[in-house]
Design an enzyme around this catalytic site. Structure first.
Site, PDB file in Angstrom:
ATOM      1  N   LYS A 116      13.121 -17.698  -4.433  1.00 33.77           N
ATOM      2  CA  LYS A 116      13.654 -18.351  -4.339  1.00 33.77           C
ATOM      3  C   LYS A 116      14.363 -19.315  -5.439  1.00 33.77           C
ATOM      4  O   LYS A 116      15.220 -19.809  -4.861  1.00 33.77           O
ATOM      5  CB  LYS A 116      12.570 -19.224  -3.102  1.00 33.77           C
ATOM      6  CG  LYS A 116      13.712 -20.361  -2.335  1.00 33.77           C
ATOM      7  CD  LYS A 116      12.088 -21.387  -1.937  1.00 33.77           C
ATOM      8  CE  LYS A 116      12.651 -22.574  -1.065  1.00 33.77           C
ATOM      9  NZ  LYS A 116      11.225 -23.036  -0.896  1.00 33.77           N
ATOM     10  N   TYR A 156      -8.904  -6.373   0.084  1.00 34.31           N
ATOM     11  CA  TYR A 156      -7.389  -5.812  -0.100  1.00 34.31           C
ATOM     12  C   TYR A 156      -6.633  -5.955   0.993  1.00 34.31           C
ATOM     13  O   TYR A 156      -5.281  -6.093   0.592  1.00 34.31           O
ATOM     14  CB  TYR A 156      -7.749  -4.344  -0.717  1.00 34.31           C
ATOM     15  CG  TYR A 156      -6.196  -3.616  -1.314  1.00 34.31           C
ATOM     16  CD1 TYR A 156      -5.784  -3.676  -1.857  1.00 34.31           C
ATOM     17  CD2 TYR A 156      -6.741  -2.326  -0.209  1.00 34.31           C
ATOM     18  CE1 TYR A 156      -4.982  -3.155  -2.479  1.00 34.31           C
ATOM     19  CE2 TYR A 156      -5.031  -1.474  -0.742  1.00 34.31           C
ATOM     20  CZ  TYR A 156      -4.131  -1.686  -2.336  1.00 34.31           C
ATOM     21  OH  TYR A 156      -3.193  -1.314  -2.322  1.00 34.31           O
ATOM     22  N   THR A 186      -0.328   7.679  -3.502  1.00 35.47           N
ATOM     23  CA  THR A 186       0.635   7.535  -4.136  1.00 35.47           C
ATOM     24  C   THR A 186      -0.005   8.782  -5.435  1.00 35.47           C
ATOM     25  O   THR A 186      -0.789   7.649  -5.846  1.00 35.47           O
ATOM     26  CB  THR A 186       2.559   7.162  -4.979  1.00 35.47           C
ATOM     27  OG1 THR A 186       2.812   7.056  -3.286  1.00 35.47           O
ATOM     28  CG2 THR A 186       2.867   6.872  -5.907  1.00 35.47           C
TER      29      THR A 186
HETATM   30  P1  NAD Z   1      -2.025  -0.551 -10.951  1.00 36.21           P
HETATM   31  O1  NAD Z   1      -4.000  -1.149 -11.388  1.00 36.21           O
HETATM   32  O2  NAD Z   1      -1.878   1.008 -11.703  1.00 36.21           O
HETATM   33  O3  NAD Z   1      -1.670  -1.561 -10.926  1.00 36.21           O
HETATM   34  C1  NAD Z   1      -1.147  -2.875 -11.148  1.00 36.21           C
HETATM   35  C2  NAD Z   1      -0.680  -3.843 -12.450  1.00 36.21           C
HETATM   36  O4  NAD Z   1      -1.004  -5.286 -11.471  1.00 36.21           O
HETATM   37  C3  NAD Z   1      -2.023  -3.520 -13.546  1.00 36.21           C
HETATM   38  O5  NAD Z   1      -1.237  -3.709 -14.158  1.00 36.21           O
HETATM   39  C4  NAD Z   1      -3.290  -4.935 -13.660  1.00 36.21           C
HETATM   40  O6  NAD Z   1      -2.866  -5.506 -14.788  1.00 36.21           O
HETATM   41  C5  NAD Z   1      -1.653  -5.545 -12.290  1.00 36.21           C
HETATM   42  N1  NAD Z   1      -2.330  -7.057 -12.506  1.00 36.21           N
HETATM   43  C6  NAD Z   1      -3.912  -6.854 -11.093  1.00 36.21           C
HETATM   44  N2  NAD Z   1      -3.732  -8.162 -10.756  1.00 36.21           N
HETATM   45  C7  NAD Z   1      -2.942  -9.405 -11.676  1.00 36.21           C
HETATM   46  C8  NAD Z   1      -2.512 -10.434 -11.754  1.00 36.21           C
HETATM   47  N3  NAD Z   1      -3.179 -11.639 -11.214  1.00 36.21           N
HETATM   48  N4  NAD Z   1      -1.122 -11.097 -12.280  1.00 36.21           N
HETATM   49  C9  NAD Z   1      -0.491  -9.786 -13.524  1.00 36.21           C
HETATM   50  N5  NAD Z   1      -0.801  -8.729 -13.214  1.00 36.21           N
HETATM   51  C10 NAD Z   1      -1.642  -8.160 -12.500  1.00 36.21           C
HETATM   52  O7  NAD Z   1      -1.861  -0.330  -9.406  1.00 36.21           O
HETATM   53  P2  NAD Z   1      -0.487   1.010  -8.298  1.00 36.21           P
HETATM   54  O8  NAD Z   1      -1.142   2.084  -7.964  1.00 36.21           O
HETATM   55  O9  NAD Z   1      -0.081   1.089 -10.331  1.00 36.21           O
HETATM   56  O10 NAD Z   1      -0.053  -0.098  -7.421  1.00 36.21           O
HETATM   57  C11 NAD Z   1       0.822  -1.389  -8.418  1.00 36.21           C
HETATM   58  C12 NAD Z   1       0.485  -2.105  -6.893  1.00 36.21           C
HETATM   59  O11 NAD Z   1       1.266  -1.072  -5.225  1.00 36.21           O
HETATM   60  C13 NAD Z   1       0.244  -2.848  -6.097  1.00 36.21           C
HETATM   61  O12 NAD Z   1       0.321  -4.146  -5.364  1.00 36.21           O
HETATM   62  C14 NAD Z   1      -0.540  -1.754  -4.737  1.00 36.21           C
HETATM   63  O13 NAD Z   1      -1.427  -2.279  -3.158  1.00 36.21           O
HETATM   64  C15 NAD Z   1       0.637  -1.229  -4.149  1.00 36.21           C
HETATM   65  N6  NAD Z   1       0.253   0.726  -3.796  1.00 36.21           N
HETATM   66  C16 NAD Z   1      -0.177   1.567  -4.475  1.00 36.21           C
HETATM   67  C17 NAD Z   1      -0.398   2.967  -3.826  1.00 36.21           C
HETATM   68  C18 NAD Z   1      -0.973   4.046  -4.989  1.00 36.21           C
HETATM   69  O14 NAD Z   1      -1.143   5.309  -4.356  1.00 36.21           O
HETATM   70  N7  NAD Z   1      -0.901   4.194  -6.176  1.00 36.21           N
HETATM   71  C19 NAD Z   1      -0.740   2.866  -2.544  1.00 36.21           C
HETATM   72  C20 NAD Z   1      -0.030   1.428  -1.337  1.00 36.21           C
HETATM   73  C21 NAD Z   1      -0.111   0.206  -2.428  1.00 36.21           C
END
Ligand code: NAD
Ligand code: UDP
Length: 329
Positions: A116, A156, A186
């Protein structure tokens, strides 16, 4: 698409929260390849320096090591905020339930506030988990879901449901140009070998010659999307003028038992299957309806499960080797 605000270097600037994670780091790569500057905001709760090590000498990439639940200060201008920071694997959010709720609520609030203030576009990484243990199959975006708010996955699921609600509120009240992607399972390079998700779990077990741990009777289904396909869908979504959620995932659906057998076949492992109790509230079926993504974005997955698994196994193989060498030393 919001007007593209450019930095002094004339390149548009993106902020990617969770930029050192599995998906966030691939998104950073894609944005850089498209000619953007990228600020990755990450506190390394579940992310890794390895995921962004290749960007160390790239002057268009800046790492801001901080928690997104604290006020996020980024030197402007910023054209787009991609909010990906959140624990994402069931064992991660079981270990950090409060941090997960804060990343989805306070973190999304801060990321929206940044968008924003900068008059930037915004994209929320939401999830198929907002459908819970779905009673409609496959899941279209119009389905409201079936979620146990107080179960072990509630931290979650509800964090992401709140995140979607506050995103829509900022669209309506503050006119931030928002987007929501609902990501279905994914997989691919840069996942953590031991993050507990089924793809790295089964590949790791197969490559170590251990039995594959199938939870329940293995009849629950999932649909697995290779990371490159997902990032393509997210990039396209960020470029269109559409604010409602869009499912991005691969509709090819397998039972977990079929999937285990496929991993054994592709790795050539001699592993057997062992059955362990099904975690509470584990969804029985999951498959995206991607009609909206096809129509809106002209998007559909292009990488089949065998090809995607081969590329992922290639990534994990040397890591398993190093793990074994460390165990021997
Ligand atoms: P991941 O755990 O590899 O990545 C998440 C990242 O966010 C990490 O680098 C972590 O250190 C960072 N993080 C977490 N809390 C934080 C905070 N408070 N401040 C700053 N950084 C923070 O997981 P991913 O699989 O890469 O998922 C990424 C996003 O995609 C997430 O929001 C997840 O909910 C969403 N998602 C992923 C999948 C999948 O299949 N991989 C499916 C649905 C949704
Ligand atoms: N699963 C399994 N064995 C494992 C890890 C997971 O059978 O070692 C199952 C899990 O119970 C679920 C599916 O695989 O039914 C996908 O789990 P994952 O944690 O990857 O993601 P989810 O889709 O449940 O969030």
């Amino acid at each position: 698409m919001a007007t593209t605000v450019r930095s002094k270097s004339s390149k548009p600037v993106a902020v990617v929260t969770g930029g050192a994670g599995f998906l966030g780091s691939h998104l950073c790569d894609r944005l850089l390849a498209e000619g953007w500057r990228v600020f990755a905001v990450d506190n390394f709760l579940t992310g890794s320096h390895d995921n962004i090590a290749h960007l160390g000498n790239n002057s268009d990439f800046v790492l801001i090591e901080q928690d997104v639940t604290q006020y996020v200060k980024v030197p402007g201008p910023v054209a787009f905020v991609f909010h990906f920071a959140s624990p994402a694997s069931p064992i991660d959010y079981a270990e950090y339930p409060v941090k997960t709720l804060k990343a989805g609520s306070l973190g999304t609030h801060n990321a929206l506030g940044l968008a924003k203030a900068m008059k930037a576009g915004f994209l929320l990484a939401s999830t198929s988990e907002i459908y819970g243990d779905p009673l409609v199959h496959p899941q279209p975006e119009s389905y409201w879901g079936h979620v146990n708010t107080i179960g072990p996955r509630g931290c979650y699921d509800e964090a992401k449901r709140f995140a979607e609600a506050i995103t829509m509120a900022y669209l309506r009240e503050d006119k931030v140009h928002t987007h929501i992607v609902r990501i279905f399972n994914t997989y691919g390079p840069r996942m953590r070998l031991r993050d507990g998700r089924v793809v790295p779990a089964f590949i790791g077990q197969a490559l170590r010659g251990e039995p594959l741990t199938v939870f329940g009777d293995g009849s629950q289904t999932r649909s697995f999307c290779f990371v490159n396909d997902l990032i393509e869908g997210i990039w396209r979504l960020s470029r269109v003028d559409f604010n409602e959620p869009v499912n991005i995932g691969n509709p090819a659906e397998f039972t977990i038992k079929q999937f285990a057998e496929m991993v054994i076949k592709i790795t050539g492992a001699g592993s057997s299957l062992v059955y362990q109790p099904l975690p509470q509230d584990d969804p029985k079926q999951r498959k995206p309806d991607i009609t909206r993504a096809k129509q809106l974005l002209g998007w559909q997955p292009t990488i089949g499960i065998e090809e995607g698994l081969r590329r992922t196994i290639e990534y994990f193989q040397p890591r398993i080797g190093r793990e074994a060498a460390r165990a021997k030393a």
